[in-house]
Design an enzyme around this catalytic site. Sequence first.
Site, PDB file in Angstrom:
ATOM      1  N   ASP A  35      43.351  34.476  42.892  1.00 20.24           N
ATOM      2  CA  ASP A  35      44.369  34.830  41.913  1.00 20.24           C
ATOM      3  C   ASP A  35      44.896  33.543  41.297  1.00 20.24           C
ATOM      4  OD1 ASP A  35      44.286  37.568  42.810  1.00 20.24           O
ATOM      5  OD2 ASP A  35      45.528  36.948  44.508  1.00 20.24           O
ATOM      6  N   ASP A  55      40.027  37.835  40.329  1.00 21.05           N
ATOM      7  CA  ASP A  55      40.791  38.857  41.030  1.00 21.05           C
ATOM      8  C   ASP A  55      42.068  39.105  40.242  1.00 21.05           C
ATOM      9  OD1 ASP A  55      41.488  40.715  42.922  1.00 21.05           O
ATOM     10  OD2 ASP A  55      41.980  39.275  44.477  1.00 21.05           O
ATOM     11  N   ASP A  79      49.457  38.137  42.181  1.00 19.03           N
ATOM     12  CA  ASP A  79      49.553  39.134  43.245  1.00 19.03           C
ATOM     13  C   ASP A  79      50.708  38.788  44.172  1.00 19.03           C
ATOM     14  OD1 ASP A  79      47.450  40.485  42.170  1.00 19.03           O
ATOM     15  OD2 ASP A  79      46.119  40.292  43.905  1.00 19.03           O
ATOM     16  N   ARG A 136      46.702  47.661  36.740  1.00 22.06           N
ATOM     17  CA  ARG A 136      47.640  46.932  37.595  1.00 22.06           C
ATOM     18  C   ARG A 136      48.625  46.113  36.773  1.00 22.06           C
ATOM     19  NH1 ARG A 136      43.940  44.752  42.717  1.00 22.06           N
ATOM     20  NH2 ARG A 136      43.025  46.782  43.215  1.00 22.06           N
TER      21      ARG A 136
END
Length: 437
Positions: free
Chosen positions: A215, A254, A258, A310
Amino acid sequence: MRGRRGVQLAVVAGMLGLAFSAPAGAEARDISRDTLAPNDGWAAADGGTTGGSTADDAHVFTVRDRSELVRALDGGSATPKIIKIAGTIDANTDDDGDHLDCADYATDGYSTRKYLAAYDPRTWGSAKPSGPQEEARQASAARQAERIELTVGSNTTIVGLGDARNTAVLKGAGLQLKGANNVIIRNLELRDAYDCFPVWQPNTGGLGDWKTAYDNIWLRGATHVWIDHVTLSDQGHPDEKEPTHFGRNYLRHDGLLDITNASDLVTVSWSRFADHDKAMLIGNGDTATGDRGKLRVTLHHNEFESVVQRAPRVRFGQVHLYNNRYVVPAGAHDHRYSIGVSTESAIYAENNAFHTPGHIEAADLVKSWNGTALHQSGTLFNGYPVDLLAINNAYNSGSERDLTADVGWTPTLHTKIDSAATADRAVARGAGAGRIP
């Protein structure tokens, strides 16, 4: 500390398309010692977030390459520190500053061609990859991780030096906030945390998928974090241009940001998330019950543009999502959902604006997995007011995905919440790196 008047001026300037600049002969404002204003989201709770604002002069660094950045980070130490990033820093460089590509990391006989041949589901089956090529992939991945995973410790402020015309850039890196407390990241563009060695994950019930490791920013057990006026994207290597292997897109990225593993008290403001698949995961597993009571996050005045999914997807957390702007991908096949309602999540969404230039329906904006509740109010969809909860429940009438409006809490850590239309205009002009007035 950032004053309310400064915030109001920023909003007004953004709406008018203006940018503040210092008068001729005057020095630009030093934002590196700014702290989070009171009531500015969850990160303002329990003493607030001050980052490295108390750093002495010996722990204020201006860095221009990876080696300087690594020295300034000091192995993730908790010593108060301010790190100013100038220009563009490439994490994929050796100690001499020379660029490293995927071939430089590959070791023990790894190659993409050999890996694909070894684990083709038609011959390998649905077992987890093992053997020489998987071992070589792991060894190669470890070599890349050693270069690009950069640990950020407690009591740290990282700021970019630059404006909207010339932003500071950190590319190829994965900033790791593991157990860190009291961190500020501002005015920085983070792009292309590119994984050279994705792993194939078979699925006994389907095709399986490719999983990547990095990330741009990853919070694991981090607390009191303020992320403000950053820009995060895949710029340079968009996943949509990667090939298809085993019937799946060969993903190289990714998340952009996060927030997992019981991280808590986080505010993300005036930032831009762009051109990416899975933008933001809050809570990483349905069985991670240790996240209960944690993952308290505020997202306000952010822009999500051409994000497939997301934005965010939430498990367990109490998330205040207000005054954000969404511009979803033009093609229906390019968009899965924006707000993901998952296990025990409690999302309180207010006055957000969605723009859908393609054939996206309002019912496509919310998706639920084991979620039970979503508060929403003041939502605009292509300029018209909509009730996302009612639309979701009508679309999924009679299914287990019907949601209630009672999320069990009401946000209090905020100042003024603008209408979706007002915030939409301000965010379009004011979100992202280089746009702090």
